[in-house]
Design a protein around this motif. Structure first.
Motif, mmCIF file in Angstrom:
data_model
loop_
_atom_site.group_PDB
_atom_site.id
_atom_site.type_symbol
_atom_site.label_atom_id
_atom_site.label_comp_id
_atom_site.label_asym_id
_atom_site.label_seq_id
_atom_site.Cartn_x
_atom_site.Cartn_y
_atom_site.Cartn_z
ATOM 1 N N ARG A 131 0.828 -1.141 0.062
ATOM 2 C CA ARG A 131 -0.068 0.147 -0.058
ATOM 3 C C ARG A 131 0.974 1.313 -0.098
ATOM 4 N N THR A 132 0.406 2.057 -0.633
ATOM 5 C CA THR A 132 0.927 3.580 -0.597
ATOM 6 C C THR A 132 -0.006 4.656 -0.095
ATOM 7 N N TRP A 133 0.541 5.380 0.882
ATOM 8 C CA TRP A 133 -0.301 6.497 1.561
ATOM 9 C C TRP A 133 0.416 7.901 1.101
ATOM 10 N N LEU A 134 -0.437 8.913 0.934
ATOM 11 C CA LEU A 134 0.145 10.150 0.596
ATOM 12 C C LEU A 134 -0.478 11.195 1.511
ATOM 13 N N SER A 135 0.577 12.124 2.060
ATOM 14 C CA SER A 135 0.195 13.030 2.926
ATOM 15 C C SER A 135 0.616 14.535 2.605
ATOM 16 N N LEU A 136 0.305 15.681 2.945
ATOM 17 C CA LEU A 136 0.803 16.896 2.694
ATOM 18 C C LEU A 136 1.990 17.093 3.624
ATOM 19 N N THR A 137 2.953 17.811 3.216
ATOM 20 C CA THR A 137 3.971 18.357 4.329
ATOM 21 C C THR A 137 3.567 19.699 4.767
ATOM 22 N N PRO A 138 3.939 19.947 5.867
ATOM 23 C CA PRO A 138 3.756 21.485 6.340
ATOM 24 C C PRO A 138 4.051 22.529 5.198
ATOM 25 N N ALA A 139 5.116 22.266 4.445
ATOM 26 C CA ALA A 139 5.330 23.087 3.272
ATOM 27 C C ALA A 139 4.487 23.227 2.362
ATOM 28 N N GLY A 140 3.852 21.901 2.193
ATOM 29 C CA GLY A 140 2.779 21.868 1.148
ATOM 30 C C GLY A 140 1.380 22.494 1.598
ATOM 31 N N ARG A 141 1.168 22.389 2.728
ATOM 32 C CA ARG A 141 -0.074 23.108 3.228
ATOM 33 C C ARG A 141 0.015 24.571 3.171
ATOM 34 N N GLN A 142 1.342 25.106 3.552
ATOM 35 C CA GLN A 142 1.565 26.527 3.677
ATOM 36 C C GLN A 142 1.398 27.031 2.025
ATOM 37 N N ALA A 143 2.283 26.097 1.105
ATOM 38 C CA ALA A 143 1.996 26.342 -0.326
ATOM 39 C C ALA A 143 0.500 26.574 -0.936
ATOM 40 N N LEU A 144 -0.231 25.709 -0.484
ATOM 41 C CA LEU A 144 -1.676 25.668 -0.732
ATOM 42 C C LEU A 144 -2.328 27.242 -0.399
ATOM 43 N N ALA A 145 -2.018 27.335 0.986
ATOM 44 C CA ALA A 145 -2.543 28.514 1.751
ATOM 45 C C ALA A 145 -2.220 29.727 0.933
ATOM 46 N N ARG A 146 -1.027 30.033 0.409
ATOM 47 C CA ARG A 146 -0.513 30.944 -0.100
ATOM 48 C C ARG A 146 -1.144 31.129 -1.485
ATOM 49 N N HIS A 147 -1.028 29.944 -2.288
ATOM 50 C CA HIS A 147 -1.742 29.949 -3.665
ATOM 51 C C HIS A 147 -3.094 30.279 -3.568
ATOM 52 N N LEU A 148 -3.967 29.711 -2.634
ATOM 53 C CA LEU A 148 -5.408 29.971 -2.540
ATOM 54 C C LEU A 148 -5.355 31.573 -2.172
ATOM 55 N N ALA A 149 -4.681 32.166 -1.355
ATOM 56 C CA ALA A 149 -4.576 33.552 -1.149
ATOM 57 C C ALA A 149 -4.316 34.378 -2.362
ATOM 58 N N ALA A 150 -3.455 33.817 -3.122
ATOM 59 C CA ALA A 150 -3.042 34.493 -4.287
ATOM 60 C C ALA A 150 -4.124 34.639 -5.319
ATOM 61 N N LEU A 151 -4.752 33.540 -5.243
ATOM 62 C CA LEU A 151 -6.106 33.284 -6.385
ATOM 63 C C LEU A 151 -7.185 34.391 -5.897
ATOM 64 N N GLN A 152 -7.236 34.561 -4.562
ATOM 65 C CA GLN A 152 -8.460 35.283 -3.896
ATOM 66 C C GLN A 152 -8.016 36.943 -4.128
ATOM 67 N N ASP A 153 -6.756 37.188 -4.078
ATOM 68 C CA ASP A 153 -6.185 38.632 -4.479
ATOM 69 C C ASP A 153 -6.350 38.837 -5.727
ATOM 70 N N LEU A 154 -6.441 37.920 -6.744
ATOM 71 C CA LEU A 154 -6.805 38.348 -8.276
ATOM 72 C C LEU A 154 -8.165 38.534 -8.265
ATOM 73 N N VAL A 155 -9.136 37.649 -7.570
ATOM 74 C CA VAL A 155 -10.470 37.976 -7.734
ATOM 75 C C VAL A 155 -10.904 39.301 -6.973
ATOM 76 N N ASP A 156 -10.213 39.630 -6.076
ATOM 77 C CA ASP A 156 -10.457 40.999 -5.413
ATOM 78 C C ASP A 156 -9.925 41.973 -6.269
ATOM 79 N N ALA A 157 -9.069 42.067 -6.719
ATOM 80 C CA ALA A 157 -8.538 42.717 -7.892
ATOM 81 C C ALA A 157 -9.562 43.196 -8.997
ATOM 82 N N ALA A 158 -9.842 42.134 -9.480
ATOM 83 C CA ALA A 158 -10.843 42.087 -10.607
ATOM 84 C C ALA A 158 -12.024 42.638 -10.465
#
Length: 136
Positions: free
Chosen positions: A100-127
């Motif tokens: 079996r293989t299990w996958l999990s996000l690292t803390p860096a992965g969780r931070q990167a997702l949070a920054r990416h989603l925040a950047a997408l929200q910034d684009l929406v807000d700017a538009a």
């Protein structure tokens, strides 16, 4: 000028980071880094995979495959890219005699997702702001 044609390819190993590689992609992101679109996560399949894994501590490969509606090979390829970026941890083991293989996000992965989603929200807000100022 180096004499090399600039074709937008990644540099050869040892040439340093790719031109558009963010500190987050290289695993050097600071926790307080401002929101920025992440080239590794931005790929639709990888974004789906990271979003799926953000909801749990760890998930079995088949559950992720089915939840993200991708094939084994597509999941494997994208998981490898996320693991190389330091965003995903892959754990292998056995349940009984079955591998079996299990996958999990690292803390860096969780931070990167949070920054990416925040950047997408910034684009929406700017538009929205730009659309509001046009009608005024």
């Amino acid at each position: 000028m180096s004499g090399k044609a600039d074709l937008g390819d990644d540099p050869a190993p040892g040439d340093g980071p790719a031109r558009d590689e963010s500190p987050a992609q290289s695993g050097r992101a600071a926790p307080d880094e401002p929101p920025a679109l992440d080239g590794v996560i931005h790929h639709p399949t990888r974004l789906t995979l990271v979003a799926f894994l953000s909801a749990c501590d760890e998930a079995e490969f088949a559950a992720v495959r089915d939840g993200c509606r991708v094939s084994d090979s597509v999941l494997s390829k994208n998981a490898s890219a996320l693991e190389a970026a330091g965003y995903l941890h892959v754990r292998k083991g056995h349940v009984g005699k079955r591998p079996r293989t299990w996958l999990s996000l690292t803390p860096a992965g969780r931070q990167a997702l949070a920054r990416h989603l925040a950047a997408l929200q910034d684009l929406v807000d700017a538009a929205r702001g730009a659309a509001g100022s046009v009608g005024a």
